[in-house]
Scaffold this motif. Sequence first.
Motif, PDB file in Angstrom:
ATOM      1  N   PHE A   1       2.104 -44.218 -50.900  1.00  0.00           N
ATOM      2  CA  PHE A   1       1.243 -43.179 -50.343  1.00  0.00           C
ATOM      3  C   PHE A   1       0.570 -42.449 -51.499  1.00  0.00           C
TER       4      PHE A   1
ATOM      5  N   SER B   1       1.836 -51.661 -48.550  1.00  0.00           N
ATOM      6  CA  SER B   1       3.265 -51.942 -48.676  1.00  0.00           C
ATOM      7  C   SER B   1       3.447 -53.203 -49.492  1.00  0.00           C
TER       8      SER B   1
ATOM      9  N   ILE C   1       6.675 -48.884 -49.410  1.00  0.00           N
ATOM     10  CA  ILE C   1       5.378 -48.379 -48.948  1.00  0.00           C
ATOM     11  C   ILE C   1       4.890 -47.325 -49.929  1.00  0.00           C
TER      12      ILE C   1
ATOM     13  N   GLU D   1      -1.513 -43.060 -46.516  1.00  0.00           N
ATOM     14  CA  GLU D   1      -0.830 -44.350 -46.632  1.00  0.00           C
ATOM     15  C   GLU D   1      -1.771 -45.376 -47.257  1.00  0.00           C
TER      16      GLU D   1
ATOM     17  N   VAL E   1       3.603 -43.492 -40.037  1.00  0.00           N
ATOM     18  CA  VAL E   1       3.438 -44.584 -40.993  1.00  0.00           C
ATOM     19  C   VAL E   1       3.056 -45.859 -40.243  1.00  0.00           C
TER      20      VAL E   1
ATOM     21  N   HIS F   1       9.890 -43.068 -37.923  1.00  0.00           N
ATOM     22  CA  HIS F   1       8.970 -43.765 -38.820  1.00  0.00           C
ATOM     23  C   HIS F   1       7.789 -42.877 -39.181  1.00  0.00           C
ATOM     24  N   ASP F   2       8.106 -41.629 -39.495  1.00  0.00           N
ATOM     25  CA  ASP F   2       7.072 -40.716 -39.964  1.00  0.00           C
ATOM     26  C   ASP F   2       7.595 -39.928 -41.157  1.00  0.00           C
TER      27      ASP F   2
END
Length: 495
Positions: free
Chosen positions: A54, A67, A52, A64, A465, A442-443
């Motif tokens: 950013f 991906s 992913i 973001e 995310v 998931h952050d």
Amino acid sequence: MYPKAKICLLLSSLFLMQGCNDSDNSSSSSSSNQQTRFIYTSTNDVQDNRVISFAVADDGSLIERASFSTGGVGDADDGDIDAQGTIRILGDKLLVVNAGETLGDGSITENNGSISVFRINDSTGDLTRIDQRAEHSGIQNMDSFGIRPVSIDVKTVAGNTWVIVANQQNVSHCIQPTDGEKLESCLDQYNKPISEHLVDSNPDTRNLYLYRFDVDTGVLTPQKRLATYTARQNGPAQVSFSPDGTKVAVTTLGIVNAAYPASTELSTPAHTFLYDVSVNNGDFSLLNSRYFANENILGSIGFSWSADSRFVYVSNAILTSHFISDVGSSGLRNNIAALISLDTTNSNDVFDSSPNMNSQPSSTGSIITATRPAACWTWLSPDNHLYAVGFNSNQVVKFNVEGSLLEPDQMVTRKTETEGDSKDIYVTYDKRHAYVLGFKSHDIAMFSLDADGKLTEKSASPLQVKSVQVNGEAPEITQRYFLGIAGYPNSYSGF
């Protein structure tokens, strides 16, 4: 590795408690354009591992973008993985390991992990995967020549660029003893006898593997297996060249005992190995193998090299009672080995082929969690601020570093997360911003750094995310665990 927990994780009281440079400085950007503009992490997805991207905003907030499939698979179904250095960037190339075992064509891989190489678009940060096997159809990854590759490093030495991959294999830890204080009687995280793990029927897959790397084409050429590790040492967690390219260091986990405090009888010590680099007529070798180990220190994971290539600052996830002391008034524990400083020039004392297992490390840092001694991931800035992350406590501790001395300066607890979530850390080249992965949530936590390197979590932190969501919902925690973090341009790496 535990299926839904890990050696840096603190579970509830009903369960067992568990603790948890590359300085090549090559970049395609000019010196006036060295600031970190893009951040990358991998999902470790068991079906389709992805990287992913950013974008880094002017205020350090992350945006973001997209991906990109690695063409390989992760290993998140086995739980979190203890490792550092999963992603490396050299110039406009991004290298990432795929920790899952790939079945596929036997001529390409034999149940091993794999390595993906991408070209980075300097303007957008987008990734384009580079074919590693031109003789086969489609875009192929490179075989890791081992099971569960978890760490990778790249360095130009004597006119050639070399890549080393650390294959961790399947680690085993003592969760439940069944016959007193006997390691062989333990059941591991898979409810299997550790005695089966100790038989070590396939030790060659727990290794370091060497490649030659073409920096222009991005193609890896396999060279040879450099080192292997025993079942009692367990697999490597990180491999890293020294900044001057003369040495390579490797941490291994040892067999961890999940009790608190850990038992020396139900564990084996972590190791920090040191090798000298030799390149003669294009032939790369690791010589003069030596290590540091202490029976009271388990689960060594991330480490950082000092800029002068002399010291290695190693994080240790689990300690026995020998190194555990009471919390002082500062909230930081003292005189224990959650972080240790190893002097690599002191080969007869610290790095010894047969160390005194009852002696203390040459220098100890302070603990970074109020719940159990644990440090898992590190980052050393060019101005000698060492940041250590505690998985268990979701804390980041800043140390001021002078040679072997580690002086605790600040402890920060991440917002919103209260239990076992923090992983790798990355600090931008301008030393103004830092990011900490939250693998289960998931952050990504986002921090501002002041002139003294102290952290303040941003009001917009953490960033949730979206790429990992399934139908708008967060995935099952066994599906995607973030693994590794890197920035582009890679003007500096802190481990």
